[in-house]
Design a protein around this motif. Structure first.
Motif, PDB file in Angstrom:
ATOM      1  N   TRP A 308      -7.842   2.143 -11.670  1.00 58.75           N
ATOM      2  CA  TRP A 308      -8.336   2.891 -10.514  1.00 58.75           C
ATOM      3  C   TRP A 308      -7.975   2.238  -9.187  1.00 58.75           C
ATOM      4  N   PRO A 309      -8.042   0.892  -9.048  1.00 62.54           N
ATOM      5  CA  PRO A 309      -7.539   0.311  -7.790  1.00 62.54           C
ATOM      6  C   PRO A 309      -6.068   0.635  -7.540  1.00 62.54           C
ATOM      7  N   PHE A 310      -5.259   0.571  -8.591  1.00 60.44           N
ATOM      8  CA  PHE A 310      -3.841   0.907  -8.437  1.00 60.44           C
ATOM      9  C   PHE A 310      -3.676   2.380  -8.069  1.00 60.44           C
ATOM     10  N   GLN A 311      -4.402   3.250  -8.757  1.00 61.13           N
ATOM     11  CA  GLN A 311      -4.316   4.685  -8.488  1.00 61.13           C
ATOM     12  C   GLN A 311      -4.796   5.011  -7.077  1.00 61.13           C
ATOM     13  N   LEU A 312      -5.752   4.263  -6.602  1.00 63.89           N
ATOM     14  CA  LEU A 312      -6.355   4.543  -5.300  1.00 63.89           C
ATOM     15  C   LEU A 312      -5.457   4.127  -4.138  1.00 63.89           C
ATOM     16  N   TRP A 313      -4.803   2.969  -4.285  1.00 60.56           N
ATOM     17  CA  TRP A 313      -4.093   2.414  -3.132  1.00 60.56           C
ATOM     18  C   TRP A 313      -2.565   2.424  -3.282  1.00 60.56           C
ATOM     19  N   ALA A 314      -2.049   2.194  -4.461  1.00 60.46           N
ATOM     20  CA  ALA A 314      -0.600   2.038  -4.600  1.00 60.46           C
ATOM     21  C   ALA A 314       0.105   3.318  -5.023  1.00 60.46           C
ATOM     22  N   ALA A 315      -0.471   4.041  -5.985  1.00 58.91           N
ATOM     23  CA  ALA A 315       0.224   5.163  -6.602  1.00 58.91           C
ATOM     24  C   ALA A 315       0.651   6.260  -5.630  1.00 58.91           C
ATOM     25  N   PRO A 316      -0.165   6.674  -4.649  1.00 58.55           N
ATOM     26  CA  PRO A 316       0.240   7.802  -3.799  1.00 58.55           C
ATOM     27  C   PRO A 316       1.519   7.560  -2.996  1.00 58.55           C
ATOM     28  N   ASP A 317       1.851   6.303  -2.711  1.00 63.28           N
ATOM     29  CA  ASP A 317       2.987   6.002  -1.848  1.00 63.28           C
ATOM     30  C   ASP A 317       4.256   5.655  -2.619  1.00 63.28           C
ATOM     31  N   LEU A 318       4.248   5.783  -3.939  1.00 58.89           N
ATOM     32  CA  LEU A 318       5.389   5.358  -4.744  1.00 58.89           C
ATOM     33  C   LEU A 318       6.301   6.540  -5.059  1.00 58.89           C
ATOM     34  N   ASP A 319       7.612   6.330  -4.905  1.00 57.11           N
ATOM     35  CA  ASP A 319       8.569   7.366  -5.296  1.00 57.11           C
ATOM     36  C   ASP A 319       9.006   7.141  -6.736  1.00 57.11           C
ATOM     37  N   THR A 320       9.873   8.021  -7.231  1.00 57.22           N
ATOM     38  CA  THR A 320      10.273   7.960  -8.637  1.00 57.22           C
ATOM     39  C   THR A 320      10.995   6.666  -8.965  1.00 57.22           C
ATOM     40  N   THR A 321      11.868   6.229  -8.072  1.00 62.85           N
ATOM     41  CA  THR A 321      12.621   4.993  -8.325  1.00 62.85           C
ATOM     42  C   THR A 321      11.685   3.794  -8.419  1.00 62.85           C
ATOM     43  N   THR A 322      10.727   3.731  -7.502  1.00 62.77           N
ATOM     44  CA  THR A 322       9.771   2.624  -7.534  1.00 62.77           C
ATOM     45  C   THR A 322       8.948   2.656  -8.819  1.00 62.77           C
ATOM     46  N   TRP A 323       8.537   3.864  -9.232  1.00 62.64           N
ATOM     47  CA  TRP A 323       7.800   3.992 -10.486  1.00 62.64           C
ATOM     48  C   TRP A 323       8.622   3.452 -11.654  1.00 62.64           C
ATOM     49  N   ALA A 324       9.909   3.795 -11.702  1.00 58.40           N
ATOM     50  CA  ALA A 324      10.766   3.345 -12.797  1.00 58.40           C
ATOM     51  C   ALA A 324      10.900   1.824 -12.801  1.00 58.40           C
ATOM     52  N   VAL A 325      11.085   1.237 -11.602  1.00 56.87           N
ATOM     53  CA  VAL A 325      11.206  -0.218 -11.506  1.00 56.87           C
ATOM     54  C   VAL A 325       9.902  -0.898 -11.933  1.00 56.87           C
ATOM     55  N   LEU A 326       8.763  -0.342 -11.467  1.00 61.71           N
ATOM     56  CA  LEU A 326       7.465  -0.908 -11.845  1.00 61.71           C
ATOM     57  C   LEU A 326       7.215  -0.795 -13.342  1.00 61.71           C
ATOM     58  N   THR A 462     -20.167  16.292   4.011  1.00 62.26           N
ATOM     59  CA  THR A 462     -20.519  14.903   4.307  1.00 62.26           C
ATOM     60  C   THR A 462     -19.331  13.947   4.197  1.00 62.26           C
ATOM     61  N   LEU A 463     -18.223  14.415   3.602  1.00 60.14           N
ATOM     62  CA  LEU A 463     -17.072  13.532   3.443  1.00 60.14           C
ATOM     63  C   LEU A 463     -16.480  13.175   4.793  1.00 60.14           C
ATOM     64  N   SER A 464     -16.032  11.952   4.906  1.00 59.75           N
ATOM     65  CA  SER A 464     -15.393  11.506   6.143  1.00 59.75           C
ATOM     66  C   SER A 464     -14.076  12.247   6.335  1.00 59.75           C
ATOM     67  N   SER A 465     -13.714  12.438   7.593  1.00 60.53           N
ATOM     68  CA  SER A 465     -12.438  13.087   7.883  1.00 60.53           C
ATOM     69  C   SER A 465     -11.271  12.224   7.427  1.00 60.53           C
ATOM     70  N   GLU A 466     -11.500  10.913   7.310  1.00 58.19           N
ATOM     71  CA  GLU A 466     -10.452  10.009   6.853  1.00 58.19           C
ATOM     72  C   GLU A 466     -10.522   9.887   5.326  1.00 58.19           C
ATOM     73  N   VAL A 467     -10.127  10.953   4.654  1.00 59.97           N
ATOM     74  CA  VAL A 467     -10.116  10.923   3.191  1.00 59.97           C
ATOM     75  C   VAL A 467      -8.969  10.049   2.724  1.00 59.97           C
ATOM     76  N   LEU A 468      -9.202   9.305   1.660  1.00 61.70           N
ATOM     77  CA  LEU A 468      -8.162   8.434   1.130  1.00 61.70           C
ATOM     78  C   LEU A 468      -6.928   9.243   0.751  1.00 61.70           C
ATOM     79  N   PRO A 469      -5.723   8.699   0.944  1.00 54.63           N
ATOM     80  CA  PRO A 469      -4.500   9.453   0.654  1.00 54.63           C
ATOM     81  C   PRO A 469      -4.450   9.965  -0.781  1.00 54.63           C
ATOM     82  N   SER A 470      -4.937   9.170  -1.725  1.00 56.88           N
ATOM     83  CA  SER A 470      -4.870   9.584  -3.121  1.00 56.88           C
ATOM     84  C   SER A 470      -5.779  10.770  -3.419  1.00 56.88           C
ATOM     85  N   GLN A 471      -6.756  11.044  -2.543  1.00 54.79           N
ATOM     86  CA  GLN A 471      -7.699  12.139  -2.785  1.00 54.79           C
ATOM     87  C   GLN A 471      -7.492  13.325  -1.849  1.00 54.79           C
TER      88      GLN A 471
END
Length: 587
Positions: A308-326, A462-471
């Protein structure tokens, strides 16, 4: 342990088809599946041919030739090949969903039934070749006979247990949505599932495999006394009947209970009593050091905590090439970590055996005797799970000769465990923090999908306007659906009632929007709600069509438009679709 490779390959085929191949709603055909089912006898026929070929060759006083041996080794591949035809051409997954309704157990049973039938038929046919080989005074390969059927059952049992658990959870909508649509629920559910499997799999092994508490008379009392002296339950020492094909020992079960120490009949007939004491002490050493539990923590619990930490912060910004390398780098890192920890634990079990029996002699003798069975220089090479025999012997002799070396050896083990615990604590804290960040959106999802539409609306406000990118995308979709549901005038209530009313009202709005030539996003808004309750195939296809239009995927959209028209939608919808040009605009 025999590995049911055909079953694993077939399940991989099913997974790949479900995630990589687009299934067109309503395209499945019982008639086409019936034609595809003609491949079901193929594995049996191939195995029968191999058996007859072996019997005829041996009857002439000759050994089976290269092609016959190749056929015996490769005939298992006929099972996943035939299953691939049933899945890809026969549309078995789609028909399984249609026939099973809401039952996950029935759906899985429909999917596994042809696999089990082919596997059983092939293994029974192989027994003929096995009997011919043994009648000629030869030893048949471990790949023949019914032994793999028992291992196949060990794979099928947890799968069916998981499906049955899903059916049980579905009885309570609140629990079902919590476990399937929230990060916290999924984490808790997977942890509970893992704990359940840690208990269920050893018990299934005890019931399914040909194991017995009866040991050879000249060995039983001695080996049980060794196990009992070292703190292991006497009744948990079992023999595995493999008709002397397997020379192996294993500790089954990551938890203190249920846990079994299994010695194969081949091992007990090949090793002398002194070497067997070393084997028993080695496996008990694994248990006393908690090695199975540490492996579950490192390779089961830690990945779950870090997901979940990875999904929350890293996953949304990764492209296909980065996913393959990871993925490549992660796989290599996992392999190295598993190899390092597994080797360390083997050294520790060797050392615990030496200390328990007062000398490394017993364990070294067992290693050398089993090493005599290894072909060529295999005994000098390390594997993923085991260091080489020479490395293990040198380590035991070095620790036995020097108190300082022995102290340093156990100091390194304590450092390893402290490091694992430090990583686990950090992962637990990070995971808990991530779950807290994810919960407000998950809570809104849970409220909406359990029939509390207005409560979901208030939670979204009630949700903040600054919703996390992954959500962000999830929140936008949820807000759209909740607003659409409220616009339809649906009242809060039990989910079954809310779902039915949503689907009926949304379907009427969908047909009107299609007739009026509304934008894809507008139609999709209503159509998404209309699909909540047993949607017809044309509605599912229409939804995919408008998704493709919204994504500006013109070729795919045109293919879906034509497919939808073949499913005979209501006349107003059919007329509106017919008036749409391939570009997606009204004619």
């Amino acid at each position: 342990m025999l590995v049911p490779l055909p079953l694993f390959v077939a399940l991989a085929v099913l997974f790949a088809h479900e995630h990589l191949v687009e299934r067109l709603p309503g395209a499945e055909s019982v008639a086409r599946l019936a034609v595809a089912a003609l491949v079901l006898p193929v594995p049996w026929l191939v195995a029968r041919w191999s058996a007859k070929s072996v019997a005829a060759t041996l009857a002439r006083g000759r050994l089976p030739g290269r092609w016959t041996r190749l056929a015996l080794r490769s005939q298992s591949l006929t099972v996943p090949a035939a299953f691939a035809i049933l899945v890809a051409w026969g549309d078995l997954p789609a028909l399984a969903v249609r026939w099973a309704g809401a039952s996950a157990s029935l759906e899985l049973l429909v999917l596994l039934a042809p696999l089990i039938v082919m596997e059983v038929a092939m293994r029974l046919a192989e027994m003929r070749a096995e009997r011919a080989i043994e009648t000629a005074g030869l030893v048949s390969g471990a790949q023949l006979g019914p032994g793999r059927l028992r291992v196949t059952a060990l794979v099928v049992i947890p799968l069916m247990t998981l499906a049955a658990a899903a059916d049980a959870v579905a009885l309570d909508r609140d629990v079902e949505v919590f476990l399937s649509h929230t990060a916290l629920g999924m984490s808790l559910g997977l942890l509970c599932l893992g704990l359940m499997m840690c208990v269920a799999l050893p018990l299934a092994f005890r019931w399914v495999m040909p194991v017995s508490p009866q040991l050879p008379t000249h060995l039983g009392d001695d080996l049980r006394a060794v196990a009992s002296t070292l703190g292991f339950r006497r009744r948990a020492l079992l023999s595995l009947q493999s008709r002397h094909r397997m020379v192996n020992a294993a500790l089954v079960g990551p938890l203190p209970w249920p846990r079994y120490l299994v010695l194969s009949d081949g091992l007990m007939s090949f090793l002398d009593p002194s070497a067997l004491r070393g084997v028993v002490a080695h496996e008990v050493g694994h248990a006393k050091a908690g090695h199975p539990a540490w492996l579950v923590l490192v390779f089961g619990v830690l990945p779950l905590l870090l997901f979940w930490p990875f999904q929350l912060w890293a996953a949304p910004d990764l492209d296909t090439t980065t996913w393959a390398v990871l993925a490549l780098g992660g796989g290599l890192m996992l392999w190295l970590v598993l190899r390092g920890i597994a080797h360390r634990f083997e050294y520790e079990a060797d050392q615990l055996s030496s200390e328990a029996l007062g000398s490394p002699e017993h364990c070294i003798r067992a290693l050398q005797r089993v090493g005599d069975l290894a072909p060529g220089r295999a005994r000098e090479r390390a594997s993923l799970r085991h260091p080489s025999e020479q490395q293990r012997v040198r380590n035991m002799l070095r620790c036995a000769a020097s108190e300082a070396d022995r102290t340093a050896f156990w100091r390194r083990g304590r450092r390893l465990r402290r490091g694992i615990l430090a990583v686990a604590v950090a992962a637990l804290v990070t995971s808990a923090w991530s779950l807290v960040q994810l919960w407000p959106v998950d809570h809104a999802t849970w409220l909406y999908l359990t029939g509390r539409v207005r409560d979901a609306e208030r939670q979204l406000v009630t949700l903040s306007s600054e919703v996390l990118p992954s959500q962000r995308e999830l929140v936008d979709e949820l807000r759209t659906e909740v607003a659409a549901a409220l616009e339809l005038g649906v009242e809060d209530g039990r989910w079954d009632e809310v779902r039915g009313e949503l689907a009926r009202r949304a379907m009427r709005r969908t047909e009107r929007a299609v007739r009026e030539g509304a934008e894809p996003d507008e139609v999709g808004k209503w159509l998404g709600l209309a699909l909540y309750e047993d949607p017809p195939a044309w509605a599912q296809s229409l939804y995919l069509y408008y998704q493709a239009r919204a994504a500006e995927a013109s070729p795919r959209a045109e293919r879906l438009r034509r497919h939808t028209l073949t499913l005979e939608p209501p006349p107003p919808v059919a007329l509106a679709l017919s008036a749409i040009a391939p570009s997606g605009r009204d004619q």
